[in-house]
Design a protein around this motif. Sequence first.
Motif, mmCIF file in Angstrom:
data_model
loop_
_atom_site.group_PDB
_atom_site.id
_atom_site.type_symbol
_atom_site.label_atom_id
_atom_site.label_comp_id
_atom_site.label_asym_id
_atom_site.label_seq_id
_atom_site.Cartn_x
_atom_site.Cartn_y
_atom_site.Cartn_z
ATOM 1 N N UNK A 55 0.830 -1.190 0.000
ATOM 2 C CA UNK A 55 0.000 0.000 0.000
ATOM 3 C C UNK A 55 0.867 1.244 0.000
ATOM 4 N N UNK A 56 0.219 2.396 0.150
ATOM 5 C CA UNK A 56 0.963 3.653 0.069
ATOM 6 C C UNK A 56 1.492 4.091 1.426
ATOM 7 N N UNK A 57 2.580 4.825 1.371
ATOM 8 C CA UNK A 57 3.222 5.395 2.554
ATOM 9 C C UNK A 57 3.601 6.836 2.211
ATOM 10 N N UNK A 58 3.007 7.795 2.903
ATOM 11 C CA UNK A 58 3.332 9.200 2.678
ATOM 12 C C UNK A 58 4.690 9.515 3.297
ATOM 13 N N UNK A 59 5.447 10.371 2.633
ATOM 14 C CA UNK A 59 6.779 10.742 3.090
ATOM 15 C C UNK A 59 6.743 12.109 3.760
ATOM 16 N N UNK A 60 7.634 12.305 4.706
ATOM 17 C CA UNK A 60 7.742 13.580 5.399
ATOM 18 C C UNK A 60 9.210 13.984 5.481
ATOM 19 N N UNK A 61 9.527 15.161 4.992
ATOM 20 C CA UNK A 61 10.894 15.702 5.032
ATOM 21 C C UNK A 61 11.918 14.815 4.335
ATOM 22 N N UNK A 62 11.534 14.181 3.250
ATOM 23 C CA UNK A 62 12.466 13.400 2.440
ATOM 24 C C UNK A 62 12.731 14.223 1.182
ATOM 25 N N UNK A 63 13.833 14.974 1.207
ATOM 26 C CA UNK A 63 14.167 15.844 0.090
ATOM 27 C C UNK A 63 15.623 15.641 -0.302
ATOM 28 N N UNK A 64 15.949 16.073 -1.497
ATOM 29 C CA UNK A 64 17.315 15.934 -1.984
ATOM 30 C C UNK A 64 17.565 14.546 -2.526
ATOM 31 N N UNK A 65 18.820 14.291 -2.831
ATOM 32 C CA UNK A 65 19.196 12.999 -3.406
ATOM 33 C C UNK A 65 19.336 11.962 -2.298
ATOM 34 N N UNK A 66 18.621 10.876 -2.470
ATOM 35 C CA UNK A 66 18.641 9.766 -1.513
ATOM 36 C C UNK A 66 18.801 8.459 -2.275
ATOM 37 N N UNK A 67 19.317 7.469 -1.578
ATOM 38 C CA UNK A 67 19.443 6.128 -2.132
ATOM 39 C C UNK A 67 18.244 5.312 -1.665
ATOM 40 N N UNK A 68 17.559 4.673 -2.616
ATOM 41 C CA UNK A 68 16.474 3.750 -2.292
ATOM 42 C C UNK A 68 17.076 2.361 -2.186
ATOM 43 N N UNK A 69 16.706 1.626 -1.145
ATOM 44 C CA UNK A 69 17.204 0.269 -0.961
ATOM 45 C C UNK A 69 15.994 -0.653 -0.970
ATOM 46 N N UNK A 70 15.933 -1.526 -1.976
ATOM 47 C CA UNK A 70 14.786 -2.414 -2.145
ATOM 48 C C UNK A 70 15.176 -3.824 -1.721
ATOM 49 N N UNK A 71 14.658 -4.240 -0.566
ATOM 50 C CA UNK A 71 14.944 -5.578 -0.033
ATOM 51 C C UNK A 71 13.678 -6.397 0.153
ATOM 52 N N UNK A 72 12.603 -6.044 -0.564
ATOM 53 C CA UNK A 72 11.399 -6.869 -0.496
ATOM 54 C C UNK A 72 11.705 -8.222 -1.127
ATOM 55 N N UNK A 73 10.939 -9.209 -0.755
ATOM 56 C CA UNK A 73 11.168 -10.564 -1.264
ATOM 57 C C UNK A 73 9.957 -11.022 -2.075
ATOM 58 N N UNK A 74 10.088 -12.175 -2.718
ATOM 59 C CA UNK A 74 8.973 -12.782 -3.434
ATOM 60 C C UNK A 74 8.547 -12.037 -4.683
ATOM 61 N N UNK A 75 9.435 -11.231 -5.260
ATOM 62 C CA UNK A 75 9.104 -10.512 -6.481
ATOM 63 C C UNK A 75 8.291 -9.246 -6.265
ATOM 64 N N UNK A 76 8.124 -8.823 -5.011
ATOM 65 C CA UNK A 76 7.364 -7.603 -4.718
ATOM 66 C C UNK A 76 8.064 -6.397 -5.334
ATOM 67 N N UNK A 77 7.300 -5.344 -5.561
ATOM 68 C CA UNK A 77 7.852 -4.145 -6.165
ATOM 69 C C UNK A 77 7.392 -2.899 -5.434
ATOM 70 N N UNK A 78 7.726 -1.757 -6.014
ATOM 71 C CA UNK A 78 7.324 -0.479 -5.434
ATOM 72 C C UNK A 78 7.194 0.561 -6.532
ATOM 73 N N UNK A 79 6.511 1.632 -6.191
ATOM 74 C CA UNK A 79 6.351 2.776 -7.086
ATOM 75 C C UNK A 79 6.674 4.036 -6.303
#
Length: 114
Positions: A55-79
Amino acid sequence: MHKITTAAAGLCLAVVAGLAMAPSANAATPCPTGALCIRETNGTILDRNIFYSYGYHNLSNVIGKRVLVHNQTGGAGFRVCLGYNGTNCGNVLRWTGESAPYDMTPINSVVLVR
């Protein structure tokens, strides 16, 4: 000789730029298995930026360049989404591991999908 000096200067600049953009392996906080994490510029991951549930997760004070780390399992994804509540989103991403630094300034939510 000028070509060698120019090439050496370019190599040094590339190495320095790479070190400045990516946190060192020792300083980087690991992202737990089964989660999507957003790494701070200093390499840490704040508890509020570790996402496990679909589901969705709203972000707070996440600005600038950041690294996304995707460690979900089972073929899950994100947007990543420009709007809050998972609106105006990009394509589903299913790669795992760390992204290149990504400008999170216009991003207001992330959505975890099966």
